[in-house]
Design an enzyme around this catalytic site. Structure first.
Site, PDB file in Angstrom:
ATOM      1  N   GLU A 164     -21.377  25.455   8.663  1.00 27.82           N
ATOM      2  CA  GLU A 164     -22.113  24.988   9.837  1.00 27.82           C
ATOM      3  C   GLU A 164     -21.124  24.510  10.879  1.00 27.82           C
ATOM      4  O   GLU A 164     -20.161  23.816  10.557  1.00 27.82           O
ATOM      5  CB  GLU A 164     -23.067  23.826   9.509  1.00 27.82           C
ATOM      6  CG  GLU A 164     -24.311  24.197   8.754  1.00 27.82           C
ATOM      7  CD  GLU A 164     -25.233  22.994   8.546  1.00 27.82           C
ATOM      8  OE1 GLU A 164     -25.197  22.049   9.377  1.00 27.82           O
ATOM      9  OE2 GLU A 164     -25.991  22.991   7.564  1.00 27.82           O
ATOM     10  N   GLU A 212     -24.696  19.529   1.778  1.00 29.71           N
ATOM     11  CA  GLU A 212     -24.377  18.170   2.205  1.00 29.71           C
ATOM     12  C   GLU A 212     -24.968  17.074   1.315  1.00 29.71           C
ATOM     13  O   GLU A 212     -25.751  16.224   1.759  1.00 29.71           O
ATOM     14  CB  GLU A 212     -24.846  17.945   3.646  1.00 29.71           C
ATOM     15  CG  GLU A 212     -24.185  18.872   4.644  1.00 29.71           C
ATOM     16  CD  GLU A 212     -24.537  18.569   6.083  1.00 29.71           C
ATOM     17  OE1 GLU A 212     -23.823  19.047   6.971  1.00 29.71           O
ATOM     18  OE2 GLU A 212     -25.527  17.849   6.332  1.00 29.71           O
TER      19      GLU A 212
END
Length: 473
Positions: free
Chosen positions: A365, A157
């Site tokens: 995720e 991320e």
């Protein structure tokens, strides 16, 4: 799902390991920031550093065939001179070997936000020097573990990390500076390309990708104004990671707009060449919610994130001046941390990404953070089970329509330290008693997921077709 589908869970080094000053580990920017500001920290976290064997045993008994985790850069490289910490190297050899002995495929991330403090002190990711330091770190790691590990990702991320630290300011280095945000964004993507190049030049036999905080873009209507706002939002949330890492091309319309106000001279011609020639082989998508967009209506930029849970519910707000506004669907359900529960966004997001990029996808995720009482004899987290079921169903629908999805990782393996959200925001399939030596206790969702893993998704309850009044890209 297809044969050899990867079913697992995920963690991050700072959030689960603890042992912050053990085994030769040096401080990260998170250690310094949290200690200096007297904030709840990850000094102990889930104590995975000492209890990883039990955690991996629980993964095996829970049906996992893979485990996604990150390496702690401060545990491996001691200083600016690049000196290697052998204790840290040995620790991850032990973790990887324990996974392999239990039939669990390691899926490793090089950087999940815990930058060594000595690098933060020379400018952090806004400094080109950190790109070279990352190359050195990556070379050490690839050489040490490359014969054991098939799946690598460079960054977790990068968008969320950069924007939270350099623009929103709720994460370290806790500043609001658009110029530094642009620099850090670019240097992380340059570092991604250089690590990919290095991996291939070293003759590694595995695969290398990147993990992105994915927010599929939806619009409130199909007007021209909304479509322009959606494009701006897609550049902001997604394209500068995905286009750059997968296609080797930074969105030119975004660069044009940034060039009007900011200095982009730090971007060199050779950098663009490196980025173009060294693209990833797969992408990891972390999905929690979509982004519902309307045209910008006025006012200053507002980037406000709820890190307070129920106390701050409804306070999140995203407006980027002259670009777009994010709005909230009043008919949707939200968590206490203002995260929309919207499985359809995962289905449509997968289809958007696969149609555009055509490379293998891993959902790296997906999960739900909740307040939970773990003192009860049996932790009946039915809401989590419903959430996970509906999102896995969304993945199955995308696979049936031709998307090449090869793995799914629940966030998270166990309850852990959730950055500025502290320890009360629980995501784990296994409860952690943070007040009692971090004792482990599987929740109902752990046993439910075991059945999902062992049946290769056949136990998922299928849902009706989706219906939406909103426009997607």
């Amino acid at each position: 799902m297809k044969e050899n589908f990867l079913w697992g869970t995920a963690t991050a080094s700072y959030q689960c390991e603890g042992g912050w000053n053990e085994g030769g580990r040096v401080p990260s920017l998170w250690d310094i920031f949290l200690h200096k500001n007297n904030l709840e920290n990850g000094n102990v976290a889930s104590d995975h550093y000492h209890q990883y064997k039990e955690d991996i045993r629980l993964m095996k008994e829970g049906g996992h065939n893979t485990y996604r985790f990150s390496l702690a850069w401060p545990r491996i490289i001691k200083n600016l001179q690049g000196e290697v910490n052998q204790e840290g190297i040995n620790f991850y050899h032990n973790v990887i070997d324990e996974c392999l002995a239990n039939g669990i495929e390691p899926f490793i991330t090089l950087f999940h936000w815990d930058l060594p403090q000595y690098l933060e002190e020379i400018g952090g990711w806004a400094s080109r020097e950190v790109v070279a330091a990352f190359e050195h770190y990556a070379a050490i790691v690839f050489k040490e573990y490359g014969d054991k590990v098939t799946y690598w990702t460079t960054f977790n991320e990068p968008r969320y990390y950069v924007f939270s630290g350099y623009k929103i300011g709720n994460y370290p280095p806790a500043i609001d500076d658009t110029q530094l945000t642009i620099q850090a964004s670019f240097y992380m993507m340059l570092a991604n390309a250089k690590a990919v190049k290095q991996y291939r030049e070293m003759g590694q036999n595995g695969k290398i990708g990147i993990v992105h905080s994915y927010s599929p873009i939806f619009g409130i209507d199909d007007s021209l104004e909304t479509k322009i706002a959606m494009r701006n939002a897609d550049n902001y949330f997604n394209n500068w990671i995905l286009d750059t890492a997968i296609l080797g091309e930074i969105p030119v319309d975004m660069l044009g707009r940034l060039h009007e106000k900011y200095d982009l001279s730090f971007m060199k011609t050779d950098d663009f060449k490196t980025i173009k020639e060294n693209t990833v082989e797969f992408v990891g998508l972390n999905y929690y919610a979509r982004a519902l967009i309307r045209p910008y209506s006025g006012g200053e930029t507002i980037l406000r994130i709820n890190n307070s849970g129920a106390e701050g519910r409804g306070t999140s707000k995203v407006v980027v001046k002259n670009w777009f506004e994010q709005v909230w669907d009043p008919t949707s359900e939200f968590t206490e941390w203002d995260t929309e529960i919207y499985p359809q966004g995962l289905y449509e997001g997968i289809m958007m990404a696969y149609r555009k990029y055509g490379i293998p996808i891993y959902i790296t995720e997906n999960g739900i953070g909740m307040y939970e009482d773990i003192t009860v004899e049996s932790i009946r987290d039915e809401k989590r089970i419903e959430f996970l079921n509906d999102h896995i169903d969304a993945i199955q629908r995308a696979v049936e329509e031709g998307a090449d999805v090869r793995g799914y990782y629940i966030w998270s393996t166990m309850d852990l330290y959730s950055w500025k959200n502290g320890h009360d925001k629980r995501y784990g399939l296994v409860a952690i008693d943070f007040e009692n030596d971090c004792k482990r206790k599987p929740k109902a969702s752990y046993y439910w997921y075991k059945q999902v893993c062992e049946s290769n998704g056949k136990t998922i309850e299928r849902k009706r077709e989706y219906d939406s009044n909103f426009v997607s890209l």
